[in-house]
Scaffold this motif. Structure first.
Motif, short mmCIF file in Angstrom:
data_model
loop_
_atom_site.label_atom_id
_atom_site.label_comp_id
_atom_site.label_asym_id
_atom_site.label_seq_id
_atom_site.Cartn_x
_atom_site.Cartn_y
_atom_site.Cartn_z
N UNK A 155 0.78 -1.24 -0.02
CA UNK A 155 -0.01 0.05 -0.01
C UNK A 155 0.87 1.29 0.12
N UNK A 156 2.02 1.01 0.34
CA UNK A 156 3.05 2.29 0.35
C UNK A 156 3.90 2.36 -0.93
N UNK A 157 3.73 1.60 -2.01
CA UNK A 157 4.55 1.58 -3.07
C UNK A 157 3.91 2.52 -4.15
N UNK A 158 4.68 3.00 -4.74
CA UNK A 158 4.05 3.97 -5.94
C UNK A 158 3.74 3.10 -7.13
N UNK A 159 4.76 1.89 -7.42
CA UNK A 159 4.15 1.13 -8.57
C UNK A 159 5.02 -0.20 -8.62
N UNK A 160 4.48 -1.03 -9.46
CA UNK A 160 5.16 -2.34 -9.52
C UNK A 160 5.52 -2.68 -11.12
N UNK A 161 6.54 -2.99 -11.37
CA UNK A 161 6.74 -3.11 -12.93
C UNK A 161 6.73 -4.49 -13.41
N UNK A 162 5.86 -4.81 -14.47
CA UNK A 162 5.65 -6.07 -15.14
C UNK A 162 6.30 -6.12 -16.48
N UNK A 163 6.58 -7.28 -17.00
CA UNK A 163 7.09 -7.38 -18.20
C UNK A 163 7.20 -8.72 -18.74
N UNK A 164 7.43 -9.18 -19.96
CA UNK A 164 7.49 -10.46 -20.57
C UNK A 164 8.80 -10.97 -20.78
N UNK A 165 9.94 -10.05 -20.92
CA UNK A 165 11.22 -10.65 -21.64
C UNK A 165 12.04 -11.02 -20.65
N UNK A 254 -3.24 -4.77 -4.84
CA UNK A 254 -2.24 -3.57 -5.28
C UNK A 254 -3.29 -2.70 -5.90
N UNK A 255 -3.41 -1.38 -5.40
CA UNK A 255 -4.11 -0.54 -6.22
C UNK A 255 -3.18 0.75 -6.93
N UNK A 256 -2.08 0.44 -6.80
CA UNK A 256 -0.80 1.53 -6.94
C UNK A 256 -0.74 1.50 -8.57
N UNK A 257 0.35 2.04 -9.22
CA UNK A 257 0.38 2.15 -10.67
C UNK A 257 1.30 0.83 -11.05
N UNK A 258 0.77 0.36 -12.42
CA UNK A 258 1.46 -0.85 -13.03
C UNK A 258 2.44 -0.08 -14.00
N UNK A 259 3.88 -0.50 -13.84
CA UNK A 259 4.62 0.32 -14.78
C UNK A 259 5.19 -0.97 -15.90
N UNK A 260 5.12 -0.41 -17.22
CA UNK A 260 5.38 -1.05 -18.30
C UNK A 260 6.78 -0.74 -18.97
N UNK A 261 7.86 -1.48 -18.65
CA UNK A 261 8.91 -0.74 -19.34
C UNK A 261 8.94 -1.10 -20.86
N UNK A 262 9.28 -0.21 -21.58
CA UNK A 262 8.95 -0.35 -23.10
C UNK A 262 10.53 -0.02 -23.95
N UNK A 263 11.01 -0.80 -24.59
CA UNK A 263 12.30 -0.64 -25.21
C UNK A 263 12.17 -0.09 -26.48
N UNK A 264 13.24 0.63 -26.80
CA UNK A 264 13.39 1.22 -28.53
C UNK A 264 12.16 2.12 -28.78
N UNK A 312 1.41 3.14 -16.32
CA UNK A 312 2.75 4.41 -16.52
C UNK A 312 3.67 3.40 -17.51
N UNK A 313 4.03 4.18 -18.63
CA UNK A 313 4.92 3.54 -19.70
C UNK A 313 6.42 4.06 -19.29
N UNK A 314 7.26 3.18 -19.09
CA UNK A 314 8.73 3.54 -18.87
C UNK A 314 9.43 3.36 -20.00
N UNK A 315 9.75 4.37 -20.74
CA UNK A 315 10.75 4.19 -21.84
C UNK A 315 12.28 4.11 -21.39
N UNK A 316 12.83 2.96 -21.73
CA UNK A 316 14.16 2.86 -21.24
C UNK A 316 15.37 3.24 -22.42
#
Length: 438
Positions: A155-165, A254-264, A312-316
């Motif tokens: 509940x104190x987190x800003x976000x959790x990151x998820x990915x497939x690679x 989890x109700x915070x932000x889901x962050x999606x790291x996006x390459x290229x 949220x999209x995270x451009x890497x």
């Protein structure tokens, strides 16, 4: 490719679950929030970073350490992660937790259909697990994510990151990551091709048995429309896989932000047309985006529609090798411009000259998605920095400017360790100087 943890930053406030929680959702931040990737949450470092104006810490979980065997978490590893996160939170840092799904334990790799396979039967040398199509590893991941939320002060987190690679980002392995040394497409396991033991929410191949580049399928000629439909299925399955992970996080509370790291920058529209017109035989794959399934033009609106928010999209790719090349042009094409979202799909605009960040930022803006970013890290390491990327000291100097110019809500520097070790040649003072530069 990144194997050290990846990160993001923060701006704004969003009301979630009846409580004030930190958020990246401010559509027009005055100044990016600043942070670091792969934070150790060490008290001395936290004090120095907070004093210098940093407010974000990215902490990476590791699936293989937390769940080395099926079932409950390893108590010591879970307690250690929770303590690390809590130290950062108590120091006033906003924390984004990397889920660590890119580090599957060995028992997950041994599950039915667990390994991604290409059209030749090859598996990726990076050891990628099929978190897109295969039901067994997906179920294991669902259990892991549920336990992860329970193990940390979620509940104190800003976000959790998820990915497939295997890098923790969206995408399949690259086109040349098969042990067979051939150009690979990564949707040829039994679940993807036959629908047997297919992960919930996914669809099997619209052309079962067809391999890209083949002119015939089931006794008839394959058309460009067929190839386009197949590629849409291939790339769209990634979005559904991300949405599925987000749904599990929401179900776990989890109700915070889901962050999606996006390459290229993904496949460019003109290249996609060439690729499907040649039946995906390899033409039009400028940088491997096609085989990785990266189609940001289609994926960004898909993410906005399918992934339960806030997202949220995270451009890497902030100051990656394409920025180096783009700023050497006359005129330079590395910086974002206000008109980019409106012109990025205009066939008369030479977007192939743009940096990855510039094009991907325009696609996120078109979809109305909040965006944060990070640099690739030092060249020559397994982090994302290519041989022709800026050296790390130059990334520290330039990347904050790109983040500010492109209107990112936040920027995190890869990696914290490099700011606190003499051998890296960069310091926290260098980063602060770049943050303050106008």
């Amino acid at each position: 490719m990144r194997f050290r943890a990846l990160g993001a930053g923060l701006a704004g406030v969003l009301l979630l679950a009846g409580a004030a929680c930190p958020s990246y959702a401010d559509p027009a931040p005055v100044e990016p929030a600043w942070g670091v990737v792969d934070s150790a949450c060490a008290p001395d470092r936290l004090a120095a970073q907070r004093g210098a104006g940093l407010s974000v810490a990215v902490v990476d979980a590791h699936w293989d350490r937390l769940q080395p065997r099926p079932g409950a978490f390893e108590p010591a590893a879970a307690a250690g992660l929770a303590a690390r996160v809590t130290r950062c939170l108590d120091a006033g840092m906003r924390v984004v937790l990397g889920s660590g799904a890119q580090y599957p334990p060995s028992w997950v790799r041994d599950l039915p259909d667990a390994l991604l396979r290409d059209q030749h039967g090859g598996v990726a040398r990076t050891g990628g697990v099929d978190l897109v199509f295969a039901a067994a590893p997906r179920a294991a991941l669902d259990d892991y994510l549920t336990r992860l939320v329970a193990a940390v002060p979620a509940t104190r987190l800003t976000g959790v990151r998820v990915g497939t690679s295997a890098a923790g980002e969206i995408g399949y392995p690259g086109p040349h990551e098969s042990g067979y040394g051939v150009t690979s497409w990564w949707a040829f396991g039994a679940p993807a091709q036959t629908g047997r033991d297919l992960a919930p929410g996914q669809q099997p191949s619209p052309l079962p048995g067809w391999a890209p580049g083949s002119a015939q399928w089931e006794g008839r000629a394959v058309t460009a429309v067929d190839a386009g439909r197949w590629f849409g299925w291939y790339s769209g399955a990634l979005v559904e896989a991300l949405a599925a992970q987000a749904r599990v996080l929401r179900g776990a509370g989890f109700a915070g932000e889901v962050h999606l790291p996006v390459p290229g920058r993904g496949v460019l529209p003109a290249d996609r047309s060439v690729a499907v017109g040649s039946l995906l035989d390899g033409h039009g794959d400028r940088d491997g985006s096609l085989h990785r399934g990266l189609d940001h033009v289609a994926a960004m609106p898909g993410i906005a529609a399918a992934v339960p928010g806030p997202v949220v999209v995270d451009l890497t790719s902030v100051d990656d090798a394409t920025a180096v090349r783009a700023r050497a042009l006359d005129p330079p094409e590395d910086t974002c411009r206000p008109e980019d979202p409106a012109v990025a799909l205009d066939p008369t605009v030479r977007v192939e000259r743009w940096s990855n960040l510039r094009f991907a930022r325009a696609q996120a803006a078109r979809a109305g998605l909040p965006v944060v970013g990070e640099n690739p890290g030092p060249p020559g390491e397994t982090t994302g920095g290519a041989a022709d990327s800026d050296q790390e000291a130059e990334q520290v100097r330039r990347a904050p400017g790109y983040a500010r110019n492109c209107g990112l809500a936040a920027f995190t520097l890869a990696f914290e360790e490099d700011l606190h070790t003499p051998r890296s040649g960069v310091t926290l003072a260098d980063y602060v100087a770049a943050m303050l530069r106008t």
